[in-house]
Design a protein around this motif. Structure first.
Motif, mmCIF file in Angstrom:
data_model
loop_
_atom_site.group_PDB
_atom_site.id
_atom_site.type_symbol
_atom_site.label_atom_id
_atom_site.label_comp_id
_atom_site.label_asym_id
_atom_site.label_seq_id
_atom_site.Cartn_x
_atom_site.Cartn_y
_atom_site.Cartn_z
ATOM 1 N N LEU A 130 0.505 -14.478 -3.743
ATOM 2 C CA LEU A 130 0.667 -13.558 -2.624
ATOM 3 C C LEU A 130 -0.277 -12.368 -2.754
ATOM 4 C CD1 LEU A 130 2.243 -13.292 -0.046
ATOM 5 C CD2 LEU A 130 4.042 -12.090 -1.288
ATOM 6 N N PHE A 131 -0.494 -11.925 -3.992
ATOM 7 C CA PHE A 131 -1.453 -10.836 -4.211
ATOM 8 C C PHE A 131 -2.843 -11.263 -3.744
ATOM 9 C CE2 PHE A 131 -4.686 -8.653 -6.693
ATOM 10 C CZ PHE A 131 -4.307 -7.322 -6.561
ATOM 11 N N ARG A 132 -3.239 -12.475 -4.109
ATOM 12 C CA ARG A 132 -4.563 -12.962 -3.713
ATOM 13 C C ARG A 132 -4.665 -13.164 -2.202
ATOM 14 N NH1 ARG A 132 -5.832 -17.839 -5.475
ATOM 15 N NH2 ARG A 132 -3.800 -18.422 -6.320
ATOM 16 N N LEU A 133 -3.530 -13.458 -1.569
ATOM 17 C CA LEU A 133 -3.526 -13.597 -0.112
ATOM 18 C C LEU A 133 -3.955 -12.295 0.555
ATOM 19 C CD1 LEU A 133 -2.610 -15.554 2.271
ATOM 20 C CD2 LEU A 133 -0.489 -14.236 2.258
ATOM 21 N N TYR A 134 -3.504 -11.170 -0.003
ATOM 22 C CA TYR A 134 -3.816 -9.864 0.574
ATOM 23 C C TYR A 134 -5.133 -9.284 0.076
ATOM 24 C CZ TYR A 134 0.997 -9.958 2.189
ATOM 25 O OH TYR A 134 2.159 -10.313 2.807
ATOM 26 N N ASP A 135 -5.617 -9.802 -1.040
ATOM 27 C CA ASP A 135 -6.895 -9.344 -1.583
ATOM 28 C C ASP A 135 -8.016 -10.032 -0.805
ATOM 29 O OD1 ASP A 135 -9.022 -8.451 -3.080
ATOM 30 O OD2 ASP A 135 -8.543 -9.664 -4.857
ATOM 31 N N LEU A 136 -8.234 -9.595 0.408
ATOM 32 C CA LEU A 136 -9.121 -10.288 1.346
ATOM 33 C C LEU A 136 -10.555 -10.392 0.854
ATOM 34 C CD1 LEU A 136 -7.902 -8.684 4.710
ATOM 35 C CD2 LEU A 136 -7.129 -10.803 3.629
ATOM 36 N N ARG A 137 -11.004 -9.437 0.069
ATOM 37 C CA ARG A 137 -12.402 -9.410 -0.365
ATOM 38 C C ARG A 137 -12.574 -9.860 -1.816
ATOM 39 N NH1 ARG A 137 -11.053 -6.086 3.355
ATOM 40 N NH2 ARG A 137 -12.366 -5.568 5.131
ATOM 41 N N GLY A 143 -7.017 -3.142 -1.059
ATOM 42 C CA GLY A 143 -7.435 -1.842 -0.555
ATOM 43 C C GLY A 143 -6.684 -1.458 0.705
ATOM 44 N N ARG A 144 -6.805 -0.217 1.056
ATOM 45 C CA ARG A 144 -6.108 0.282 2.236
ATOM 46 C C ARG A 144 -6.561 -0.447 3.504
ATOM 47 N NH1 ARG A 144 -5.809 3.839 6.268
ATOM 48 N NH2 ARG A 144 -3.987 5.207 6.406
ATOM 49 N N GLN A 145 -7.864 -0.685 3.627
ATOM 50 C CA GLN A 145 -8.380 -1.353 4.812
ATOM 51 C C GLN A 145 -7.886 -2.788 4.895
ATOM 52 O OE1 GLN A 145 -9.904 -0.041 7.355
ATOM 53 N NE2 GLN A 145 -10.053 -2.016 8.423
ATOM 54 N N GLU A 146 -7.777 -3.444 3.744
ATOM 55 C CA GLU A 146 -7.274 -4.814 3.730
ATOM 56 C C GLU A 146 -5.832 -4.865 4.227
ATOM 57 O OE1 GLU A 146 -9.438 -6.964 -0.006
ATOM 58 O OE2 GLU A 146 -8.403 -5.090 -0.412
ATOM 59 N N GLU A 168 -1.436 3.225 11.187
ATOM 60 C CA GLU A 168 -1.848 4.050 10.048
ATOM 61 C C GLU A 168 -0.633 4.546 9.272
ATOM 62 O OE1 GLU A 168 -4.745 4.678 8.836
ATOM 63 O OE2 GLU A 168 -6.062 3.874 10.383
ATOM 64 N N ALA A 169 0.438 4.855 9.990
ATOM 65 C CA ALA A 169 1.660 5.332 9.333
ATOM 66 C C ALA A 169 2.273 4.233 8.470
ATOM 67 C CB ALA A 169 2.665 5.809 10.377
ATOM 68 N N ILE A 170 2.229 2.990 8.956
ATOM 69 C CA ILE A 170 2.738 1.858 8.176
ATOM 70 C C ILE A 170 1.952 1.729 6.876
ATOM 71 C CG2 ILE A 170 2.962 -0.657 8.092
ATOM 72 C CD1 ILE A 170 3.443 -0.610 11.109
ATOM 73 N N VAL A 171 0.635 1.794 7.000
ATOM 74 C CA VAL A 171 -0.229 1.658 5.827
ATOM 75 C C VAL A 171 0.005 2.808 4.853
ATOM 76 C CG1 VAL A 171 -2.621 1.563 5.029
ATOM 77 C CG2 VAL A 171 -1.964 0.382 7.139
ATOM 78 N N ASP A 172 0.081 4.029 5.370
ATOM 79 C CA ASP A 172 0.303 5.195 4.510
ATOM 80 C C ASP A 172 1.622 5.088 3.757
ATOM 81 O OD1 ASP A 172 -2.075 6.332 5.281
ATOM 82 O OD2 ASP A 172 -1.179 7.646 6.808
ATOM 83 N N LYS A 181 -0.500 4.733 -9.074
ATOM 84 C CA LYS A 181 -1.573 5.498 -9.719
ATOM 85 C C LYS A 181 -2.272 6.449 -8.754
ATOM 86 C CE LYS A 181 -2.350 1.628 -12.866
ATOM 87 N NZ LYS A 181 -3.269 0.534 -13.273
ATOM 88 N N GLY A 182 -2.019 6.268 -7.467
ATOM 89 C CA GLY A 182 -2.600 7.167 -6.479
ATOM 90 C C GLY A 182 -4.102 7.081 -6.348
ATOM 91 N N ASP A 183 -4.669 5.906 -6.630
ATOM 92 C CA ASP A 183 -6.121 5.761 -6.554
ATOM 93 C C ASP A 183 -6.582 5.042 -5.287
ATOM 94 O OD1 ASP A 183 -5.177 3.263 -7.142
ATOM 95 O OD2 ASP A 183 -6.313 3.000 -9.007
ATOM 96 N N GLY A 184 -5.665 4.863 -4.327
ATOM 97 C CA GLY A 184 -6.051 4.260 -3.063
ATOM 98 C C GLY A 184 -6.206 2.761 -3.095
ATOM 99 N N ARG A 185 -5.682 2.123 -4.124
ATOM 100 C CA ARG A 185 -5.742 0.673 -4.220
ATOM 101 C C ARG A 185 -4.489 0.154 -4.906
ATOM 102 N NH1 ARG A 185 -10.834 -0.324 -8.123
ATOM 103 N NH2 ARG A 185 -11.812 0.920 -6.460
ATOM 104 N N ILE A 186 -4.125 -1.082 -4.596
ATOM 105 C CA ILE A 186 -2.966 -1.711 -5.223
ATOM 106 C C ILE A 186 -3.482 -2.755 -6.197
ATOM 107 C CG2 ILE A 186 -0.879 -3.086 -4.837
ATOM 108 C CD1 ILE A 186 -0.839 -1.942 -1.966
ATOM 109 N N ASP A 187 -3.274 -2.523 -7.478
ATOM 110 C CA ASP A 187 -3.757 -3.474 -8.477
ATOM 111 C C ASP A 187 -2.637 -4.453 -8.841
ATOM 112 O OD1 ASP A 187 -2.057 -2.297 -10.434
ATOM 113 O OD2 ASP A 187 -3.622 -0.885 -11.030
ATOM 114 N N PRO A 188 -2.947 -5.510 -9.594
ATOM 115 C CA PRO A 188 -1.935 -6.523 -9.922
ATOM 116 C C PRO A 188 -0.702 -5.959 -10.619
ATOM 117 C CG PRO A 188 -4.118 -7.379 -10.381
ATOM 118 C CD PRO A 188 -4.297 -5.929 -10.048
#
Length: 239
Positions: A130-137, A143-146, A168-172, A181-188
């Motif tokens: 499921l993580f790889r499903l969302y890791d579009l790139r 990432g936030r854009q993904e 945008e509110a959903i994403v935020d 970690k607050g780095d703007g990305r979701i890691d494994p």
């Protein structure tokens, strides 16, 4: 904000489940047939179930190109009765089943990928898929854009029209919950923690009818009757 929408960015969408349902209800030639004993040892399926899946696989892989591999057009034809039908989530599932990234799905890829959706499959495998499903790139993080692209695709599919501000509110909100970690990305690691706290996220990663798979589950295709000859399916690879 409604909890349903807060978490919507990280759920397995209905169409994705539909994709996998269709795969398990329907389905290359001998050169691509891996040894059924080996596939059974590496997946949640028995050797007999692997052979049933091969019959399903043949139905898909021979629908257009007849070269023993499932092409995206055949995948789309099986799902939508239209080889030119485009769907964001169907494309993503196809890409993940195509482990070798050569534009087609071989039988081994087909069985191993379906096995992840078996009720007895390891939860970690489901979480990773499921993580790889969302890791579009394919960068190793979401990432936030993904996430926004996934949300927009869901809304389009559901014929829902929400303002960009609401999206945008959903994403935020999602990132506030998951991006520890607050780095703007979701890691494994963050993803695993999130799923552990919200197991409903992978609820649709279980397809009950993949358990105790029998020919009776596929009456439309008359699969694997008692008269079927395994040697016709696998040739010499059983030896």
């Amino acid at each position: 904000m409604d909890e349903k929408f807060e978490m919507s960015g990280l759920m397995l969408w209905p169409t994705t489940r539909c994709v996998l349902n269709a795969f398990s209800r329907r389905s290359k030639n001998k050169r691509d047939c891996e040894n059924p004993q080996r596939l059974a040892s590496e997946t949640c399926f028995s050797e007999k179930e692997v052979k049933i899946l091969h019959k399903l696989f043949k139905k898909l892989s021979c629908s257009i190109f007849k070269d023993g591999f499932i092409h995206k057009e055949e995948f789309q034809l099986a799902l939508f009765r239209n080889s030119k039908m485009k769907n964001f989530f169907a494309d993503r599932v196809f890409d993940l089943f195509d482990v070798k990234r050569n534009g087609v799905i071989g039988f081994g890829e087909f069985v191993r990928s379906l096995s992840i959706f078996h009720p007895d499959a390891d939860t970690n495998d489901k979480v990773e898929f499921l993580f790889r499903l969302y890791d579009l790139r394919n960068r190793g993080y979401i990432g936030r854009q993904e996430l926004k692209e996934m949300v927009v695709a869901l809304l389009d599919e559901s014929y829902l029209c929400l303002s960009d501000d609401y999206v945008e509110a959903i994403v935020d909100t999602t990132f506030q919950k998951v991006d520890i970690k607050g780095d703007g990305r979701i890691d494994p690691e963050e993803w695993k923690l999130f799923v552990a706290a919200n197991p409903a996220v992978i609820r649709n990663m279980n397809l009950p009818y993949l358990k105790d798979l029998t020919p009776c589950a596929f009456p439309n295709f008359g699969l694997m009757s008692d008269e079927d000859d395994d040697s016709e399916i696998y040739g010499d690879i059983n030896n």
